[in-house]
Enzyme design. Structure first.
Site, PDB file in Angstrom:
ATOM      1  N   HIS A   1      25.982  21.447  13.405  1.00  0.00           N
ATOM      2  CA  HIS A   1      26.081  20.914  12.041  1.00  0.00           C
ATOM      3  C   HIS A   1      24.904  20.027  11.672  1.00  0.00           C
ATOM      4  O   HIS A   1      24.863  19.491  10.578  1.00  0.00           O
ATOM      5  CB  HIS A   1      27.366  20.105  11.854  1.00  0.00           C
TER       6      HIS A   1
ATOM      7  N   ASP B   1      20.150  18.833  60.078  1.00  0.00           N
ATOM      8  CA  ASP B   1      20.276  20.080  60.836  1.00  0.00           C
ATOM      9  C   ASP B   1      18.918  20.623  61.282  1.00  0.00           C
ATOM     10  O   ASP B   1      18.431  21.632  60.778  1.00  0.00           O
ATOM     11  CB  ASP B   1      21.024  21.126  60.001  1.00  0.00           C
TER      12      ASP B   1
ATOM     13  N   HIS C   1      19.027  24.301  63.357  1.00  0.00           N
ATOM     14  CA  HIS C   1      19.013  25.675  62.827  1.00  0.00           C
ATOM     15  C   HIS C   1      17.620  26.291  62.820  1.00  0.00           C
ATOM     16  O   HIS C   1      17.483  27.506  62.724  1.00  0.00           O
ATOM     17  CB  HIS C   1      19.565  25.692  61.397  1.00  0.00           C
TER      18      HIS C   1
ATOM     19  N   HIS D   1      14.636  30.278  61.092  1.00  0.00           N
ATOM     20  CA  HIS D   1      13.270  30.444  60.583  1.00  0.00           C
ATOM     21  C   HIS D   1      12.350  31.134  61.590  1.00  0.00           C
ATOM     22  O   HIS D   1      11.135  30.972  61.531  1.00  0.00           O
ATOM     23  CB  HIS D   1      12.707  29.081  60.182  1.00  0.00           C
TER      24      HIS D   1
ATOM     25  N   ASP E   1      17.295  29.797  54.504  1.00  0.00           N
ATOM     26  CA  ASP E   1      18.366  28.804  54.431  1.00  0.00           C
ATOM     27  C   ASP E   1      19.452  29.228  53.453  1.00  0.00           C
ATOM     28  O   ASP E   1      20.645  29.128  53.741  1.00  0.00           O
ATOM     29  CB  ASP E   1      17.796  27.451  53.992  1.00  0.00           C
TER      30      ASP E   1
HETATM   31  S1  FES Z   1      26.634  18.474  14.682  1.00  0.00           S
HETATM   32 FE1  FES Z   1      28.611  19.310  14.878  1.00  0.00          FE
HETATM   33  S2  FES Z   1      28.810  19.665  17.015  1.00  0.00           S
HETATM   34 FE2  FES Z   1      26.896  18.716  16.807  1.00  0.00          FE
HETATM   35 FE   LIG Z   2      15.898  25.503  57.053  1.00  0.00          FE
END
Ligand code: FES
Ligand SMILES: [Fe+2]
Length: 439
Positions: free
Chosen positions: A103, A205, A208, A213, A357
């Site tokens: 709006h 960790d 791992h 890796h 990962d």
């Molecule tokens: S102006 Fe109406 S929801 Fe943001």
């Molecule tokens: Fe890692």
């Protein structure tokens, strides 16, 4: 379901119930009890260096805009006060006004409501724009360039929350005159994982790396990228508030080197050695290098030239990552560029290390949906009974391959989950609408 964290985290035996990685009610409780109570890392001041610069991110499940207004850094809920439209729909930029496209209500960079279409003609009963500014996080603070915020007006001072973690953070944030800045863009993507699997991997960790890796560590030149010392011994350090860090410690005096394809970084370190020692002391200047850390709950760091990862929970099975590259501001441009490329190669959705990962975290998350598998407890027992301290290195310590930091993290998780959530009304009362002062 009752929230019973001490049934899910058995710290005496180092066991964790897998439900905490996939259950919606537990996730909802985390958003209330952890993410609305603690400090949360959001980004770096260099992302909003100029007036009216902004970026969008998350605080737990809440979308926020981080702005640099005339009133300083503001963290604003990215939700129009009219009917809840999203007022800012882009990652970052510079704007004096945020216009809600529904709006047309528009807000200044400090959150104050500036424009209401039809204020005189259509709001015949009269409304006061001063009452309808964007909702604002009551606590915002920085630590040497890093921006944090909290929804909790009673949260402790930021440095108290970080505690001994500052000893390690300073190794990247305070090593040379001029501080740090981000380079390159921001990598932002979604991983099909619970946020805690990412946080726990970085908190402690190291175990791992050899299995996960293997392939990248066999690529000549890349295997050492990220290390700094030649013959190191490793520690994990469990810190207060669930934080944790892993580090290398060399006993020999001159322990530099080991950047593989980043040879220029070794040269750069040579040039700043005196500054390092002056600012950080002999230990951190020459021998101790943090490697990985998590500031609980969701901020992880890969040292020493530094990828910052902020793990934003987006439901129990999804995590949105905000991934940034941090360098010394005074660094030569060609070294910054080298590190930008290094972090991109290594981290991110296509990163050589991070791909490995992410797949594992996804597997460990989804296994907790298995009706049979979810009844079997996850094992965090490595190193139990072997923690110790030493006077020169903060934290409760164990060898680098240890679950000490994960146990510490889940203990803190359970402590917070066992507390009543902050009452929404209390938080709302502390979050005042943005005011007109400054712009
Ligand atoms: S102006 Fe109406 S929801 Fe943001
Ligand atoms: Fe890692």
């Amino acid at each position: 379901m009752a929230i019973e964290p001490w049934k899910w985290v058995d710290r005496e035996h180092g066991l964790v119930d897998r439900r905490i990685f996939s259950d919606q009610e537990i996730y909802d409780a985390e958003m209330e009890r952890i993410f609305r109570r603690t400090w949360l890392a959001l980004g770096h001041e260099s992302e909003i260096a100029q007036p009216n610069d902004f970026f969008t991110t998350w605080m737990g499940a809440d979308p926020v805009i981080v702005t640099r207004s005339g009133d300083g850094i503001k963290v604003l809920l990215n939700m129009c006060r009219h009917r809840g439209g999203t007022v800012c729909r882009t990652d970052r930029g510079n704007a004096k006004l945020f216009l809600c496209p529904y709006h047309g209500w528009s807000y200044g960079s400090n959150g104050a409501l500036k424009v209401v279409p039809g204020l005189e003609t259509d709001y015949r009963h009269g409304i006061d724009p001063a009452d309808w500014g964007l909702f604002e996080a009551p606590r915002v603070a920085t630590y040497k360039g890093l921006i944090f915020a909290s929804w909790n007006p009673d949260v402790e001072p930021l440095e108290e929350f970080l505690g001994d973690a500052t000893f390690y953070l300073d190794c990247i944030l305070d090593r040379v005159e001029g501080g740090t800045e981000l380079v390159g863009g921001m990598r932002r993507w979604i991983i099909p994982t619970n946020w805690k699997h990412a946080a726990e991997n970085f908190v402690g960790d190291s175990y791992h790396a050899a299995a996960t890796h293997t392939s990248i560590m066999r690529v000549p030149g890349l295997e050492g990228a990220g290390g700094r010392v030649k013959k190191p011994f490793g520690y994990q350090a469990a810190l207060q508030n669930g934080h944790g860090v892993g580090m290398w410690l060399a006993d020999e005096e001159d322990a530099r080197g080991g950047y593989g394809h980043l040879a220029g970084v070794d040269d750069y370190l040579q040039t700043i050695e005196d500054q390092l020692v002056t600012r950080l002391g002999e230990l951190r200047g020459k021998r101790l290098t943090p490697v990985h850390a998590t500031i609980f709950p969701n901020f992880s760091i890969e040292f020493p030239f530094a990828s910052l990862h902020i793990w934003h929970p987006r439901g129990p099975l999804k995590t949105e990552v905000r991934d940034l590259t941090l360098v010394d501001r005074a660094m030569p441009p060609e070294i910054k560029e080298m590190l930008r490329r290094h972090c991109m190669l290594r981290q991110g959705p296509a990163g050589t290390w991070e791909q490995d990962d992410m797949d594992n975290w996804s597997q460990t998350t989804y296994s907790s949906l298995s009706p049979t598998g979810r009844g079997l407890l996850a094992n965090y027992q490595m190193g139990m009974g072997h923690e110790h301290t030493r006077p020169d290195i903060p934290g409760r310590l164990d060898n680098k391959s240890s679950d000490i930091n994960q146990r510490n993290m889940y203990t803190r998780w359970a402590e917070l989950m066992a507390m009543e959530p902050p009452a929404p009304a209390q938080v709302a009362a502390a979050c005042r609408p943005g005011k007109e002062a400054g712009q």
